[in-house]
Structures are given as C-alpha cells and as structure tokens.
Scaffold this motif. Structure first.
Motif, PDB file in Angstrom:
ATOM      1  N   GLU A   1      62.965 -77.718 -56.338  1.00  0.00           N
ATOM      2  CA  GLU A   1      63.619 -76.462 -55.976  1.00  0.00           C
ATOM      3  C   GLU A   1      64.980 -76.334 -56.646  1.00  0.00           C
ATOM      4  O   GLU A   1      65.369 -75.257 -57.080  1.00  0.00           O
TER       5      GLU A   1
ATOM      6  N   ILE B   1      65.593 -71.934 -64.143  1.00  0.00           N
ATOM      7  CA  ILE B   1      64.949 -70.619 -64.216  1.00  0.00           C
ATOM      8  C   ILE B   1      65.843 -69.510 -63.671  1.00  0.00           C
ATOM      9  O   ILE B   1      66.215 -68.587 -64.385  1.00  0.00           O
TER      10      ILE B   1
ATOM     11  N   HIS C   1      64.409 -75.503 -60.288  1.00  0.00           N
ATOM     12  CA  HIS C   1      63.995 -74.096 -60.389  1.00  0.00           C
ATOM     13  C   HIS C   1      65.215 -73.189 -60.345  1.00  0.00           C
ATOM     14  O   HIS C   1      65.358 -72.255 -61.133  1.00  0.00           O
TER      15      HIS C   1
END
Length: 64
Positions: free
Chosen positions: A9, A16, A12
């Motif tokens: 997480e 991203i 991410h």
C-alpha cells in the motif's frame, strides 16, 4: 483474507498515486501505463540497467 500489506500500500501511494494524482494533471491510458512502468523500474533499482539495454539495442539497430 488480506489482499495487501502495508509495504504494498505504501509503494502504491508513493509510486503510482503521487504521480498520477498531481493537481491539474490528466492522462491518456497509454501514457500513464508507460510512465508507471518507468517509475516501477526506478523504484526497483532497475533504472540504469533498463536504459543501458535501450542504448545498446539502439546502437545495434543503427549499424549498417
């Protein structure tokens, strides 16, 4: 059953979301996919190897 870990997480969010969610930015799917692949390469420590391979392939393709 958990589907992700804290590390996943966090990656991410860093790899991203930080780039995709810039204020005022918008993305074509093709461009976002390419950009995220490059960010993944850099995050995994493969950035230099990737570009060395690209330069080597380019040099090989330009020999007559």
């Amino acid at each position: 059953m958990p589907i992700g870990s804290g590390e996943i997480e966090s990656a991410h969010r860093y790899i991203i979301q930080e780039r995709i969610k810039l204020s005022g930015s918008w993305w074509k799917l093709e461009n976002a996919t390419t950009m995220l692949a490059l960010r993944g390469l850099r995050a995994n420590g493969d950035w230099d190897n990737y570009w060395q391979n690209i330069h080597q392939q380019s040099a090989n393709n330009h020999h007559f």
